[in-house]
Design a protein around this motif. Structure first.
Motif, short mmCIF file in Angstrom:
data_model
loop_
_atom_site.label_atom_id
_atom_site.label_comp_id
_atom_site.label_asym_id
_atom_site.label_seq_id
_atom_site.Cartn_x
_atom_site.Cartn_y
_atom_site.Cartn_z
N LEU A 193 2.12 9.24 -6.30
CA LEU A 193 2.29 11.15 -6.27
C LEU A 193 3.38 11.12 -8.34
CD1 LEU A 193 4.50 10.83 -3.48
CD2 LEU A 193 2.04 12.24 -4.19
N THR A 194 3.72 10.45 -9.00
CA THR A 194 4.28 10.51 -10.49
C THR A 194 3.82 10.01 -11.06
OG1 THR A 194 5.75 8.50 -10.16
CG2 THR A 194 6.97 10.18 -9.39
N GLY A 195 2.13 9.17 -10.72
CA GLY A 195 1.43 8.97 -11.82
C GLY A 195 2.15 7.38 -12.11
N HIS A 196 2.56 6.89 -11.17
CA HIS A 196 3.31 5.51 -11.52
C HIS A 196 3.91 5.25 -12.82
CE1 HIS A 196 0.39 3.73 -8.49
NE2 HIS A 196 -0.81 4.55 -9.04
N ARG A 197 4.84 6.79 -13.09
CA ARG A 197 5.60 7.06 -14.02
C ARG A 197 7.21 6.14 -13.51
NH1 ARG A 197 2.24 10.75 -15.68
NH2 ARG A 197 3.90 11.68 -15.02
N PRO A 198 7.86 5.75 -14.20
CA PRO A 198 9.64 5.81 -13.59
C PRO A 198 9.80 7.65 -13.20
CG PRO A 198 9.30 5.04 -15.86
CD PRO A 198 7.95 5.20 -15.24
N THR A 199 10.76 7.29 -12.01
CA THR A 199 12.01 8.19 -12.06
C THR A 199 13.31 7.56 -12.27
OG1 THR A 199 11.19 7.76 -9.63
CG2 THR A 199 9.70 9.43 -11.20
N TRP A 200 14.30 8.31 -11.31
CA TRP A 200 15.26 8.20 -11.62
C TRP A 200 15.53 9.42 -10.94
CZ3 TRP A 200 13.35 8.81 -16.93
CH2 TRP A 200 13.40 7.44 -16.96
N LYS A 201 17.16 9.07 -9.42
CA LYS A 201 17.52 9.86 -9.40
C LYS A 201 18.58 11.01 -10.01
CE LYS A 201 19.01 6.45 -5.47
NZ LYS A 201 20.14 6.06 -4.52
N THR A 202 18.15 12.29 -9.10
CA THR A 202 19.48 13.81 -10.40
C THR A 202 20.38 13.19 -10.35
OG1 THR A 202 17.93 15.31 -7.40
CG2 THR A 202 19.82 16.09 -9.27
N GLY A 203 20.24 13.44 -11.23
CA GLY A 203 21.99 13.46 -11.88
C GLY A 203 21.97 12.22 -13.00
N ALA A 204 20.82 11.32 -12.88
CA ALA A 204 21.47 10.24 -13.05
C ALA A 204 20.13 10.16 -14.86
CB ALA A 204 20.43 8.98 -12.64
N VAL A 218 0.51 -1.25 -0.18
CA VAL A 218 -0.22 -0.26 0.08
C VAL A 218 0.73 1.48 0.20
CG1 VAL A 218 -1.96 1.04 1.53
CG2 VAL A 218 -1.69 -0.74 1.41
N ASN A 219 1.87 1.34 0.82
CA ASN A 219 3.10 2.39 0.76
C ASN A 219 3.61 2.28 -0.16
OD1 ASN A 219 2.75 2.91 3.17
ND2 ASN A 219 3.49 1.46 3.99
N SER A 220 4.22 1.40 -1.33
CA SER A 220 4.15 1.67 -2.30
C SER A 220 3.62 1.98 -3.18
CB SER A 220 5.02 0.11 -2.49
OG SER A 220 5.63 0.05 -4.30
N PHE A 221 2.38 1.49 -2.95
CA PHE A 221 1.56 2.07 -4.25
C PHE A 221 0.60 3.97 -4.10
CE2 PHE A 221 -2.94 3.01 -5.40
CZ PHE A 221 -2.46 2.45 -7.32
N ARG A 222 0.93 4.17 -2.63
CA ARG A 222 1.09 5.67 -2.56
C ARG A 222 1.89 6.72 -3.57
NH1 ARG A 222 -2.24 5.03 3.20
NH2 ARG A 222 -4.35 4.36 2.64
N LYS A 223 3.22 6.06 -2.97
CA LYS A 223 4.25 6.90 -3.10
C LYS A 223 4.43 6.77 -4.90
CE LYS A 223 9.40 6.86 -2.69
NZ LYS A 223 10.73 6.30 -2.10
N ASP A 224 4.66 6.11 -5.24
CA ASP A 224 4.55 5.53 -7.01
C ASP A 224 2.83 6.65 -7.73
OD1 ASP A 224 6.62 3.69 -7.39
OD2 ASP A 224 5.29 2.47 -7.38
#
Length: 207
Positions: free
Chosen positions: A87-98, A79-85
């Motif tokens: 926030l970005t519309g379940h799209r993949p994200t990367w760390k700054t600089g990647a 549930v926590n993972s779903f809520r976190k994803d």
């Protein structure tokens, strides 16, 4: 059309009530167990069945919505993972600089070429920054007649820099100082002109 026309009796008008009854009968039956009412209201079937709906009557769709839980069967971590994803519309994200190449989403054969272009653009930008820093010092406004006269007193041209003026001033003071010229009146007068010229250039902002 006349009232006694033979076509008058063939005209039939349907009331809004009868049209509404037809629409109501076209709706599917309520899918709630034991209910035989029309079910025009949609209710989602749940997680993993997106786009699929139950059909309920108004009473049962309300009851269904009250008990509906999208996260039913999921652990707290899921549930926590779903809520976190979410926030970005379940799209993949990367760390700054990647970048996309580092995560395998682009052709890795062009990584070196892209890195070379970035390095080249960085070098060009650094050159522009250095040139912009040195450009203002090379610029000088148009000199006034008295400023030119003061520079001439110090045996300098119009293109003399601050360092040139300071260096020449120190040299001339040593040459025409009373301790160095044995009390020559001409040197004293020349020293007075040098001091006046230097002070004027200093007030004008050229030193």
């Amino acid at each position: 059309m006349k009232l006694d026309s033979k076509y008058f009796d063939s005209i039939r008008l349907s009331s809004k009530r009868s049209q509404g009854a037809k629409k109501e009968t076209r709706a599917p039956l309520c899918q709630w167990k034991g209910c035989e009412k029309p079910g025009p209201h949609k209710a989602p079937k749940g997680r993993g069945r997106d786009g699929e709906y139950f059909h309920f009557c108004v009473d049962h769709v309300r009851q269904y919505n009250q008990d509906y839980n999208y996260f039913d069967g999921m652990s707290d971590a899921e549930v926590n993972s779903f809520r976190k994803d979410a926030l970005t519309g379940h799209r993949p994200t990367w760390k700054t600089g990647a970048n996309a190449w580092a995560h395998g989403t682009r052709d890795g054969s062009r990584t070196e070429e892209a890195a070379a272009r970035v390095a080249e653009s960085t070098v060009r930008m650094a050159r522009k920054v250095r040139s912009s820093r040195t450009a203002p010092s090379a610029f000088r406004r148009q000199l006034k007649p008295l400023e030119r006269k003061a520079l001439k007193t110090l045996d300098l041209g119009d293109d003399a820099t601050r360092e040139d003026i300071k260096t020449r001033f120190k040299e001339l003071v040593k040459v025409h100082h009373p301790d160095a010229n044995g009390g020559d009146s001409r040197s004293e007068e020349k020293l007075r002109e040098i001091l006046q010229a230097y002070n004027y250039l200093k007030q004008a902002g050229l030193v």
